[in-house]
Design a protein around this motif. Structure first.
Motif, PDB file in Angstrom:
ATOM      1  N   GLN A 214      10.924  -6.227  -1.685  1.00  0.00           N
ATOM      2  CA  GLN A 214      11.917  -4.782  -2.869  1.00  0.00           C
ATOM      3  C   GLN A 214      11.412  -3.392  -4.204  1.00  0.00           C
ATOM      4  O   GLN A 214      10.244  -3.878  -3.729  1.00  0.00           O
TER       5      GLN A 214
ATOM      6  N   TRP B 280       3.353  -7.336  -7.736  1.00  0.00           N
ATOM      7  CA  TRP B 280       3.676  -5.660  -7.604  1.00  0.00           C
ATOM      8  C   TRP B 280       2.248  -4.600  -7.119  1.00  0.00           C
ATOM      9  O   TRP B 280       1.694  -4.761  -8.295  1.00  0.00           O
TER      10      TRP B 280
ATOM     11  N   ASN C 221       7.964 -18.616  -2.469  1.00  0.00           N
ATOM     12  CA  ASN C 221       9.453 -17.920  -2.705  1.00  0.00           C
ATOM     13  C   ASN C 221       9.935 -17.815  -4.029  1.00  0.00           C
ATOM     14  O   ASN C 221      10.623 -18.196  -3.927  1.00  0.00           O
ATOM     15  N   TYR C 222       8.666 -17.326  -4.583  1.00  0.00           N
ATOM     16  CA  TYR C 222       9.634 -17.290  -5.951  1.00  0.00           C
ATOM     17  C   TYR C 222       8.431 -16.052  -6.427  1.00  0.00           C
ATOM     18  O   TYR C 222       8.941 -14.941  -7.140  1.00  0.00           O
ATOM     19  N   GLN C 223       6.748 -16.104  -6.202  1.00  0.00           N
ATOM     20  CA  GLN C 223       6.424 -14.910  -6.943  1.00  0.00           C
ATOM     21  C   GLN C 223       6.440 -13.942  -6.478  1.00  0.00           C
ATOM     22  O   GLN C 223       6.367 -13.661  -5.484  1.00  0.00           O
ATOM     23  N   LEU C 224       6.765 -12.667  -7.024  1.00  0.00           N
ATOM     24  CA  LEU C 224       6.599 -11.519  -6.417  1.00  0.00           C
ATOM     25  C   LEU C 224       5.131 -11.023  -7.015  1.00  0.00           C
ATOM     26  O   LEU C 224       4.861 -10.995  -8.595  1.00  0.00           O
TER      27      LEU C 224
END
Lengths: 113, 111
Positions: free
Chosen positions: B33, B101, B96-99
Motif C-alpha cells: 500500500q 513501513w 494478515n494484519y501487521q503493516l
C-alpha cells in the motif's frame, strides 16, 4: 462520517509521569492498531486489537507500555514512567477488514521533558 | 524494524512535472500500500496493489509492483502544490494484519 479521532493532540509530560492516550476508531471497525512514529521515520507497529482482544502486542517497546480496548471500540494507550525516548507521535488506525486499508487518526504528539 | 525503503529520501520538483518514488522491501507480501502524510490531514491511504497485480491506476496515481525485484514505484502525474507531503509504502509481509513501513519520501512541489 466521522473518522478516527485521537486525544489529546499534544501532550507534554515530565520524565517519570504516566500518560494515557485515547483513540476513537471509526464506528463498527473491528480492527484497531497503535503505531509509534519518530520524526522523519515511518510508523512502527505497537499493537493490534480485534474487537476487545489484543491479538498482538509484540511491538510494545517495554512493559511500561500498555494498551486496552475493553468494549471493542475506544482504545487507550498508557505509558508509565515516561522516558525521553518515548517522545514521538502515537498514531491510531482502524480497519474494517484487517488485510486492507487502515484509516488513521491525526496522532498524539508526546514530548517528554 | 522497517521492511521498506523509499527512494529518494527527498524530491523537489516544479508544479506540473511528474514525480516518481520507489519502494523496496525484503520479504514476501500479500499486498503493498502507498500512503500520504501531511501536517494537515495525517496519514491517508492512496492505493493498494496485490502481489498478483503488476500495475494499478487511481486518478493521477500509477503504482507498479515487481515481486521478483521486491520493489514498487509510485508515479504522480501533473503534480500540484497540494501533493507536497511525505509518501510511505507499507507491506503486510505475509501477515494478515501487521503493516511494515518504510521511512518515506518527502516530496516538495514548487509553484
Amino acid at each position: 462520517g466521522a473518522g478516527v479521532s485521537q486525544s489529546p493532540r499534544y501532550k507534554v509530560a515530565k520524565r517519570g509521569q504516566d500518560v494515557a492516550l485515547r483513540c476513537d476508531p471509526i464506528s463498527g471497525h473491528v480492527s484497531l492498531f497503535w503505531y509509534q512514529q519518530a520524526l522523519g521515520q515511518g510508523p512502527e507497529f505497537l499493537t493490534y486489537f480485534q474487537n476487545e482482544a489484543q491479538l498482538d502486542k509484540s511491538g510494545l517497546p517495554s512493559d511500561r507500555f500498555f494498551a486496552e480496548r475493553p468494549e471493542g471500540s475506544v482504545s487507550t494507550l498508557k505509558i508509565q514512567r515516561t522516558q525521553q525516548e518515548d517522545s514521538a507521535v502515537y498514531l491510531c488506525a482502524s480497519s474494517g477488514t484487517s488485510r486492507y486499508e487502515q484509516y488513521f487518526g491525526p496522532g498524539t504528539r508526546l514530548t517528554v521533558t | 524494524s522497517q521492511q521498506g525503503e523509499e527512494d529518494p529520501q527527498a524530491l523537489s520538483i516544479q508544479e506540473g512535472e511528474n514525480a516518481t518514488m520507489n519502494c523496496s522491501y525484503k520479504t514476501s507480501i500479500n499486498n503493498l500500500q502507498w500512503y500520504r502524510q501531511n501536517s494537515g490531514r495525517g496519514l491517508v491511504h492512496l492505493i493498494l496493489i496485490r502481489s498478483n497485480e503488476r500495475e494499478k491506476h487511481s486518478g493521477r496515481l500509477r503504482v507498479t509492483l515487481d515481486t521478483s525485484k521486491k520493489s514498487s514505484s509510485l508515479l504522480i502525474t501533473a503534480s500540484r502544490a497540494a501533493d507536497t507531503a511525505s509518501y510511505f509504502c507499507a507491506t503486510d509481509a505475509g501477515s494478515n494484519y501487521q503493516l511494515i513501513w518504510g521511512a518515506g519520501t518527502k516530496l516538495i512541489i514548487k509553484p
